[in-house]
Design a protein around this motif. Structure first.
Motif, PDB file in Angstrom:
ATOM      1  N   ASP A 295       9.241   4.380  25.744  1.00 36.44           N
ATOM      2  CA  ASP A 295      10.637   4.596  25.333  1.00 36.44           C
ATOM      3  C   ASP A 295      11.171   5.773  26.139  1.00 36.44           C
ATOM      4  N   LEU A 296      12.071   5.502  27.073  1.00 36.32           N
ATOM      5  CA  LEU A 296      12.584   6.540  27.978  1.00 36.32           C
ATOM      6  C   LEU A 296      14.053   6.802  27.676  1.00 36.32           C
ATOM      7  N   PHE A 297      14.434   8.094  27.635  1.00 40.12           N
ATOM      8  CA  PHE A 297      15.823   8.486  27.391  1.00 40.12           C
ATOM      9  C   PHE A 297      16.240   9.479  28.461  1.00 40.12           C
ATOM     10  N   HIS A 298      17.358   9.149  29.163  1.00 33.61           N
ATOM     11  CA  HIS A 298      17.896  10.024  30.206  1.00 33.61           C
ATOM     12  C   HIS A 298      19.066  10.808  29.613  1.00 33.61           C
ATOM     13  N   LYS A 299      18.866  12.095  29.390  1.00 36.65           N
ATOM     14  CA  LYS A 299      19.834  12.908  28.638  1.00 36.65           C
ATOM     15  C   LYS A 299      21.211  13.026  29.297  1.00 36.65           C
ATOM     16  N   PRO A 300      21.330  13.213  30.621  1.00 39.62           N
ATOM     17  CA  PRO A 300      22.679  13.370  31.204  1.00 39.62           C
ATOM     18  C   PRO A 300      23.564  12.134  31.066  1.00 39.62           C
ATOM     19  N   THR A 301      22.977  10.953  31.101  1.00 43.82           N
ATOM     20  CA  THR A 301      23.781   9.727  31.066  1.00 43.82           C
ATOM     21  C   THR A 301      23.694   8.985  29.735  1.00 43.82           C
ATOM     22  N   GLY A 302      22.700   9.314  28.917  1.00 43.51           N
ATOM     23  CA  GLY A 302      22.517   8.602  27.660  1.00 43.51           C
ATOM     24  C   GLY A 302      21.844   7.257  27.810  1.00 43.51           C
ATOM     25  N   ILE A 303      21.309   6.964  28.996  1.00 48.64           N
ATOM     26  CA  ILE A 303      20.625   5.691  29.213  1.00 48.64           C
ATOM     27  C   ILE A 303      19.283   5.692  28.493  1.00 48.64           C
ATOM     28  N   ARG A 304      19.031   4.634  27.719  1.00 53.88           N
ATOM     29  CA  ARG A 304      17.742   4.486  27.043  1.00 53.88           C
ATOM     30  C   ARG A 304      17.098   3.173  27.483  1.00 53.88           C
ATOM     31  N   ILE A 305      15.813   3.252  27.807  1.00 51.34           N
ATOM     32  CA  ILE A 305      15.071   2.075  28.270  1.00 51.34           C
ATOM     33  C   ILE A 305      13.784   1.972  27.472  1.00 51.34           C
ATOM     34  N   PHE A 306      13.552   0.796  26.915  1.00 50.80           N
ATOM     35  CA  PHE A 306      12.341   0.552  26.129  1.00 50.80           C
ATOM     36  C   PHE A 306      11.569  -0.576  26.803  1.00 50.80           C
ATOM     37  N   CYS A 307      10.423  -0.267  27.398  1.00 51.15           N
ATOM     38  CA  CYS A 307       9.648  -1.237  28.169  1.00 51.15           C
ATOM     39  C   CYS A 307       8.373  -1.635  27.439  1.00 51.15           C
ATOM     40  N   THR A 308       8.196  -2.929  27.267  1.00 58.82           N
ATOM     41  CA  THR A 308       6.998  -3.457  26.607  1.00 58.82           C
ATOM     42  C   THR A 308       6.362  -4.588  27.419  1.00 58.82           C
ATOM     43  N   GLN A 309       6.891  -4.850  28.627  1.00 60.01           N
ATOM     44  CA  GLN A 309       6.469  -6.035  29.364  1.00 60.01           C
ATOM     45  C   GLN A 309       5.035  -5.961  29.878  1.00 60.01           C
ATOM     46  N   GLU A 310       4.609  -4.751  30.289  1.00 61.31           N
ATOM     47  CA  GLU A 310       3.266  -4.596  30.839  1.00 61.31           C
ATOM     48  C   GLU A 310       2.251  -4.314  29.733  1.00 61.31           C
ATOM     49  N   ARG A 311       0.974  -4.516  30.035  1.00 66.31           N
ATOM     50  CA  ARG A 311      -0.070  -4.333  29.036  1.00 66.31           C
ATOM     51  C   ARG A 311      -0.669  -2.929  29.054  1.00 66.31           C
ATOM     52  N   SER A 312      -0.216  -2.091  29.982  1.00 64.65           N
ATOM     53  CA  SER A 312      -0.708  -0.712  30.001  1.00 64.65           C
ATOM     54  C   SER A 312       0.457   0.259  29.914  1.00 64.65           C
ATOM     55  N   GLN A 313       0.193   1.419  29.314  1.00 63.99           N
ATOM     56  CA  GLN A 313       1.228   2.429  29.151  1.00 63.99           C
ATOM     57  C   GLN A 313       1.715   2.934  30.510  1.00 63.99           C
ATOM     58  N   LEU A 314       0.800   3.128  31.459  1.00 64.08           N
ATOM     59  CA  LEU A 314       1.177   3.646  32.771  1.00 64.08           C
ATOM     60  C   LEU A 314       2.139   2.706  33.489  1.00 64.08           C
ATOM     61  N   LYS A 315       1.840   1.409  33.451  1.00 70.70           N
ATOM     62  CA  LYS A 315       2.709   0.444  34.131  1.00 70.70           C
ATOM     63  C   LYS A 315       4.074   0.356  33.469  1.00 70.70           C
ATOM     64  N   ASN A 316       4.123   0.474  32.140  1.00 68.13           N
ATOM     65  CA  ASN A 316       5.416   0.457  31.454  1.00 68.13           C
ATOM     66  C   ASN A 316       6.226   1.709  31.786  1.00 68.13           C
ATOM     67  N   LYS A 317       5.558   2.848  31.968  1.00 73.51           N
ATOM     68  CA  LYS A 317       6.264   4.073  32.370  1.00 73.51           C
ATOM     69  C   LYS A 317       6.843   3.904  33.769  1.00 73.51           C
ATOM     70  N   GLU A 318       6.037   3.332  34.676  1.00 75.44           N
ATOM     71  CA  GLU A 318       6.527   3.116  36.042  1.00 75.44           C
ATOM     72  C   GLU A 318       7.709   2.152  36.055  1.00 75.44           C
ATOM     73  N   LEU A 319       7.632   1.104  35.249  1.00 71.84           N
ATOM     74  CA  LEU A 319       8.718   0.133  35.179  1.00 71.84           C
ATOM     75  C   LEU A 319       9.977   0.766  34.599  1.00 71.84           C
ATOM     76  N   ALA A 320       9.820   1.605  33.570  1.00 69.46           N
ATOM     77  CA  ALA A 320      10.966   2.285  32.960  1.00 69.46           C
ATOM     78  C   ALA A 320      11.646   3.210  33.966  1.00 69.46           C
ATOM     79  N   MET A 321      10.857   3.919  34.772  1.00 70.73           N
ATOM     80  CA  MET A 321      11.436   4.806  35.784  1.00 70.73           C
ATOM     81  C   MET A 321      12.157   4.005  36.860  1.00 70.73           C
TER      82      MET A 321
END
Length: 411
Positions: A295-321
């Motif tokens: 669950d990623l939140f970008h404070k300056p723009t208010g953009i929130r991204i919730f990624c669940t597509q990958e089976r690992s936390q690292l890959k979901n973080k990379e996808l969210a970024m």
């Protein structure tokens, strides 16, 4: 004036014949007639290959020859990254250089044929020479128009992969169903082009369809074909939930965002809040018991991204970024397009999310593109046969660029 379209590369998939006719019309406005010639309806080399364009083409040919020579350099051959970069640069210039070489040869042959027609004493030989002159003048007109299109400024994002985001708009549950239908359409189109497509973010609606869904599409020159799909897609049909048979109007918005890397978009780590959660759903015990979702939140723009597509936390973080970089880049591009629109009103559109570009009418079985003022068969469009629409939009964009070029030349 009827021009014969030569072979056009993947990056120039618009309607070349239509663009060529526009070029001819612009040449007519510039007075580029062969006055008194047997081919009076044809256009001589005047507007397209002026001194500036000839210098551009000569420089491109020199650069192309240098790149060709470098491909044989042992140091380049042993460096995979350098070899790939040089090959790509050479490939981009190849079509233009080839067309210019054809033009140069045809111009030389035309000069010889005119001289023969003027000096030959045998009447039959003179007639043959005149026929060859007419044929070569036609070839030069075609090549001239083709070179004009090839020399148009290219979009630096054309070769990039995209994130295609679909959001349900007005229309309640029917809008969510419509968003799901559009997902199928663009997935089918991607498959027909040989592209890879996968859902990277989705918010399912309570019934069928999606509130929002993002598709990552990768392949050859994806952005060049999909960039004109951004905007409001309106559907007029009787929903499955409508018991009275009334036609409803619903909408979904599409945003086409070129993928970017962290070099193009800088993100300050202090501006990000990132947390993890359990994904749930399919995927076995790993996604249900381990916190793999991001669950990623970008404070300056208010953009929130919730990624669940990958089976690992690292890959979901990379996808969210990656999604965040893409959206921030799109915001910057939108600001730039707004500035361009204030000085030059493009018929093909700005690609803004609020711009209504297309209506899909079930009753009349037609799809209307409002920028083009054209109708297309609804069943084919929904099945993913978008090439006629895409090519028409590219041709319109090229036409507008050519008109702008003509105005600058006349100024």
């Amino acid at each position: 004036l009827m021009l014969t379209p030569p072979k056009v590369s993947q990056g120039r998939m618009g309607s070349w014949r239509g663009v060529a006719v526009v070029v001819a019309a612009l040449l007519v406005r510039c007075g580029a007639f062969v006055v008194g010639s047997p081919a009076a309806a044809r256009v001589r080399p005047l507007f397209a290959l002026d001194e500036f364009m000839t210098a551009q083409l000569e420089e491109m040919r020199r650069s192309f020859d240098e790149l060709t020579a470098r491909l044989a350099d042992p140091d380049v051959i042993s460096d995979a990254a350098a070899l790939r970069q040089i090959s790509q640069q050479r490939s981009k210039a190849e079509e233009t250089v080839s067309a210019y070489e054809l033009y140069s040869r045809a111009a030389a042959e035309l000069a010889d044929s005119k001289q023969l027609a003027a000096e030959e004493s045998d009447e039959e030989m003179r007639d043959l020479a005149r026929a060859e002159v007419r044929e070569l003048e036609g070839q030069l007109a075609d090549l001239e128009a083709r070179l004009q299109v090839l020399l148009l400024p290219s979009d630096p994002n054309d070769d990039k992969n995209v994130m295609l985001e679909i959001r349900a708009g007005a229309g309640g549950s029917e809008a969510s169903i419509w968003a799901g239908d559009l997902l199928k359409t663009y997935s089918s189109y991607a498959a027909s082009q040989g592209w890879q497509a996968r859902v990277v973010e989705a918010s399912a609606a309570e019934g069928d369809g999606y509130r929002s869904v993002t598709l990552e599409i990768s392949g050859d020159a994806v952005y060049s074909k999909l960039k004109f799909e951004s905007g409001v897609h309106r559907v007029q049909r009787v929903p499955a939930t409508e018991s009275q048979g009334r036609v409803h109007t619903s909408t979904a918005t599409i945003a086409i965002m070129p993928e970017v890397d962290d070099v193009q978009v800088h993100i300050d780590p202090k501006d990000i809040e990132m947390s993890t959660a359990r994904s749930g759903g399919a995927g076995g015990q790993n996604v249900n018991k381990v916190e793999t979702a991001c669950d990623l939140f970008h404070k300056p723009t208010g953009i929130r991204i919730f990624c669940t597509q990958e089976r690992s936390q690292l890959k979901n973080k990379e996808l969210a970024m990656q999604l965040l970089r893409t959206r921030l880049f799109e915001m910057a591009q939108a600001e730039q397009r707004a500035e361009i629109r204030s000085t030059r009103l493009m018929q093909v559109g700005t690609g803004a999310r609020s711009e209504k570009i297309r209506t899909y009418n079930w009753k009349d079985s037609r799809c209307t593109d409002h920028r083009l003022g054209q109708n297309f068969p609804l069943d084919k469009v929904l099945a993913g046969d978008l090439d006629p629409l895409v090519n028409a939009c590219i041709a319109l964009d090229e036409k507008e660029k050519l008109e702008e070029m003509a105005q600058k030349a006349l100024a």
